[in-house]
Design an enzyme around this catalytic site. Structure first.
Site, PDB file in Angstrom:
ATOM      1  N   ASP A   1       0.847  -1.190   0.000  1.00 22.77           N
ATOM      2  CA  ASP A   1       0.000   0.000   0.000  1.00 22.77           C
ATOM      3  C   ASP A   1       0.887   1.245   0.000  1.00 22.77           C
ATOM      4  O   ASP A   1       1.877   1.322   0.746  1.00 22.77           O
ATOM      5  CB  ASP A   1      -0.885  -0.027   1.246  1.00 22.77           C
ATOM      6  CG  ASP A   1      -1.815   1.161   1.330  1.00 22.77           C
ATOM      7  OD1 ASP A   1      -2.671   1.298   0.438  1.00 22.77           O
ATOM      8  OD2 ASP A   1      -1.684   1.944   2.290  1.00 22.77           O
TER       9      ASP A   1
ATOM     10  N   GLU B   1       1.680   0.337  -4.970  1.00 19.61           N
ATOM     11  CA  GLU B   1       1.238   1.630  -5.482  1.00 19.61           C
ATOM     12  C   GLU B   1       2.440   2.578  -5.537  1.00 19.61           C
ATOM     13  O   GLU B   1       2.925   3.021  -4.501  1.00 19.61           O
ATOM     14  CB  GLU B   1       0.163   2.217  -4.563  1.00 19.61           C
ATOM     15  CG  GLU B   1      -1.121   1.416  -4.527  1.00 19.61           C
ATOM     16  CD  GLU B   1      -2.142   2.031  -3.587  1.00 19.61           C
ATOM     17  OE1 GLU B   1      -3.236   2.383  -4.047  1.00 19.61           O
ATOM     18  OE2 GLU B   1      -1.836   2.166  -2.387  1.00 19.61           O
TER      19      GLU B   1
END
Length: 617
Positions: free
Chosen positions: A214, A251
């Site tokens: 993340d 990400e």
């Protein structure tokens, strides 16, 4: 296939009721959900990506402490009532995406049959083992970039061990919160060690096969490379794990206090696409296929069309089919071509202006489009847990009069592009079932009602009320009229046809290695595009991949009309055998004419043709 543990089974009546929404639900091979996953695995799906399954700070683990909304089935499809009732209990219901770390290296207790003791450990391991038995490897979504809170707050952990060390501070000593919560300082040695040790535990003790980071751009490139090296050094002999097969991706966004390498060289797209072998999410293909960008606001967000939902060739009321829209469509097609070629920065093709360019020369939001040096560094996707689902975004952007069969075909076309691109294809769970969240653009805390997954294929989650006001009220005026339109509700047959389409695309990808080229050199040598330059047919992408044994030609026709294109010296092509038997009655109209070398593809259709090279002599 990006999946939330609770979503997977909470609405599946074929799972024993006490085990719905838990790790244990994955152990029943005959349930609707497991039959869905194993069907995809047989077709070619390799990994299930689980949204965070570590110990989460925001879900009450004991069922006695959890609240649920009343029955919401009787309210109108555009009613405010559903989201009001969900809002009343959302702080204490059993649903959250769980990007709220409490303990990084412990399975989440609300997903266990018993949150106390070892049940959560055993059931997590059984879940992994079950998925592995059916040919699926497990990806774990990890969130080492922040903690839920800091300081002396009730669920603060790291700051209570060494205050002001594990959290990243601003110049005056406050904890940075650009990630939405209390940022961690993984640039500090012991925070980095905590992260690497945690990853090794998940890999060796729980047999997790891959990790998705993340907000990976809030880590340093060095952070992620150390994690990669430690995981890939694991061996079967010493650790019971072949670390060489563990894959990392994340990400690679660039924002916050670390933006532009302000504190260290970040793990962003441009840095990770430099030979690291670590994947980052490719937003270029997402925005070109869907239209707009994830951070667009207001009507621009709702109406800006893309390649699959009508830009130029089928304008909605906010567009006119102008020359400017044609130019944008050709630009989007170039972005998609670059992504079909693995998002490789050094891939060359003829762009919309007729110039031979590198993919990295194509512009995207003020920066270079392609950034990868290795196809595994590009995660190709058009939908994920964040933002509207693919079906919902198309509901906004397709012209209002578009019938449901064409709405299904628009979704299928997007899924085809992802499935047949070089690199790593990524699908949001339910994307193949026309999944809707009733226009909810941020369903992290919207309960089971708005996050429905129905593996019986009877419903897709559309028209379950106006989406929650806390993130979507600005869109209610547009959303309400669409949700109330009965013609926009897909039926079970629509859902089944969409699901069968993705299985067919996965079968095609699996059947021919040319769709899974492993190196940049192979892609550069074998892949090319036709119908390029300023005089191309807008809305049609033609890709050719030449192999030693076979050559394939793929036509992605997004337009509302059948298209035909002749290729020089083309001969011996036949529609792929999977599509010859397709459940889609339209794709069988695709044809190759040997006398002219012309390929014909129906409207809103992807057609794959194969020629065996020994027939070309």
């Amino acid at each position: 296939y990006e999946l939330h543990v609770r979503d997977f089974s909470i609405a599946d009546l074929t799972v024993p009721e006490p085990e719905r929404g838990t790790f244990a639900a994955f152990r029943y091979p005959g349930t609707h959900g497991m039959r869905h996953l194993t069907g995809l695995a047989d077709a070619g799906l390799t990994h299930v990506h689980l949204l965070p399954v570590f110990d989460c700070a925001t879900i009450p683990e004991n069922p006695d402490d959890q609240l649920s909304p009343p029955d919401l089935a009787g309210y109108a499809p555009d009613s405010k009532r559903q989201q009001e009732e969900v809002g009343k209990v959302r702080a204490r219901d059993a649903f959250n995406w769980c990007y709220d770390p409490y303990h990084y290296t412990v399975p989440e207790g609300s997903y266990a049959m018993d949150p106390d003791g070892v049940a959560r450990i055993l059931e997590f391991r059984e879940m992994v083992s079950s998925l592995n038995r059916y040919g699926l490897r497990v990806v774990m979504d990890v969130v080492y970039n922040h903690t839920t809170t800091a300081g002396q707050a009730e669920k603060s952990v790291l700051d209570r061990i060494v205050p002001d060390y594990y959290q990243r501070l601003d110049p005056v000593g406050n904890v940075e919160t650009s990630t939405c919560c209390s940022n961690t300082a993984t640039e500090h040695h012991m925070m980095e060690k905590l992260m690497v040790d945690s990853l090794l535990t998940w890999a060796t003790q729980y047999k997790v096969d891959a990790f998705r980071f993340d907000l990976m751009g809030h880590h340093s490139k060095s952070n992620i490379e150390k994690a990669r090296d430690a995981l890939q050094a694991l061996t079967l002999e010493e650790h019971g794990v072949d670390g060489r097969s563990i894959y990392l991706y994340g990400e690679g966004w660039d924002f916050g206090e670390v933006a532009d390498d302000a504190r260290f060289v970040q793990a962003t797209q441009r840095h990770m696409g430099s030979g690291t072998g670590v994947g980052t999410f490719n937003d270029r293909i997402r925005d070109a296929v869907r239209g707009g960008a994830h951070d667009d606001e207001g009507r621009h967000h709702l109406e800006t069309q893309g390649f699959v939902n009508g830009l130029y060739y089928d304008p909605n009321t906010a567009n006119t089919g102008s020359e400017d829209e044609r130019a944008r469509l050709l630009h989007f097609a170039d972005l998609i071509r670059a992504s079909l070629a693995g998002n490789l920065s050094d891939f060359r093709f003829i762009d919309r202006n007729g110039r031979t360019v590198y993919s990295s020369d194509i512009e995207y939001a003020g920066s270079r489009a392609a950034y990868a040096s290795d196809p595994q560094e590009s995660i190709n996707y058009v939908a994920a847990h964040d933002n509207e689902t693919l079906f919902d975004i198309n509901q906004y952007k397709l012209p209002a009069e578009t019938d449901m069969s064409d709405r299904v075909r628009a979704v299928n076309l997007a899924n085809s592009i992802v499935a047949l691109a070089q690199g790593i294809p990524f699908f949001h769970a339910g994307q193949d079932m026309l999944r809707s969240k009733s226009f909810d653009s941020n369903s992290f805390d919207s309960g089971d009602w708005f996050n429905l997954l129905d593996f019986s294929y009877e419903t897709n989650g559309w028209a379950r009320g106006l989406p929650p006001a806390w993130d979507n009220e600005a869109n209610w005026a547009v959303a309400g009229s669409l949700l109330a339109d009965p013609d926009l509700l897909p039926g079970g047959l629509d859902i089944r046809l969409a699901h069968s389409h993705l299985k067919e695309m996965l079968q095609i990808r699996k059947s021919i290695g040319l769709f899974r080229l492993a190196t940049a050199e192979e892609i550069t040598r074998r892949l090319s595009f036709h119908n390029t330059g300023p005089d191309q047919v807008p809305g049609l992408i033609v890709m050719q991949i030449r192999g030693e044994e076979e050559t394939v030609v793929v036509l992605f026709n997004a337009t509302t009309e059948a298209r035909e294109i002749a290729l020089e010296d083309a001969s011996g092509y036949e529609l792929h055998w999977v599509q010859q038997k397709s459940l889609d009655p339209v794709v069988s109209q695709s044809a190759f004419t040997p006398s002219t070398g012309a390929f014909r593809v129906p409207a809103r259709t992807t057609a794959v043709f194969v020629a065996w090279n020994d027939t070309l002599d």
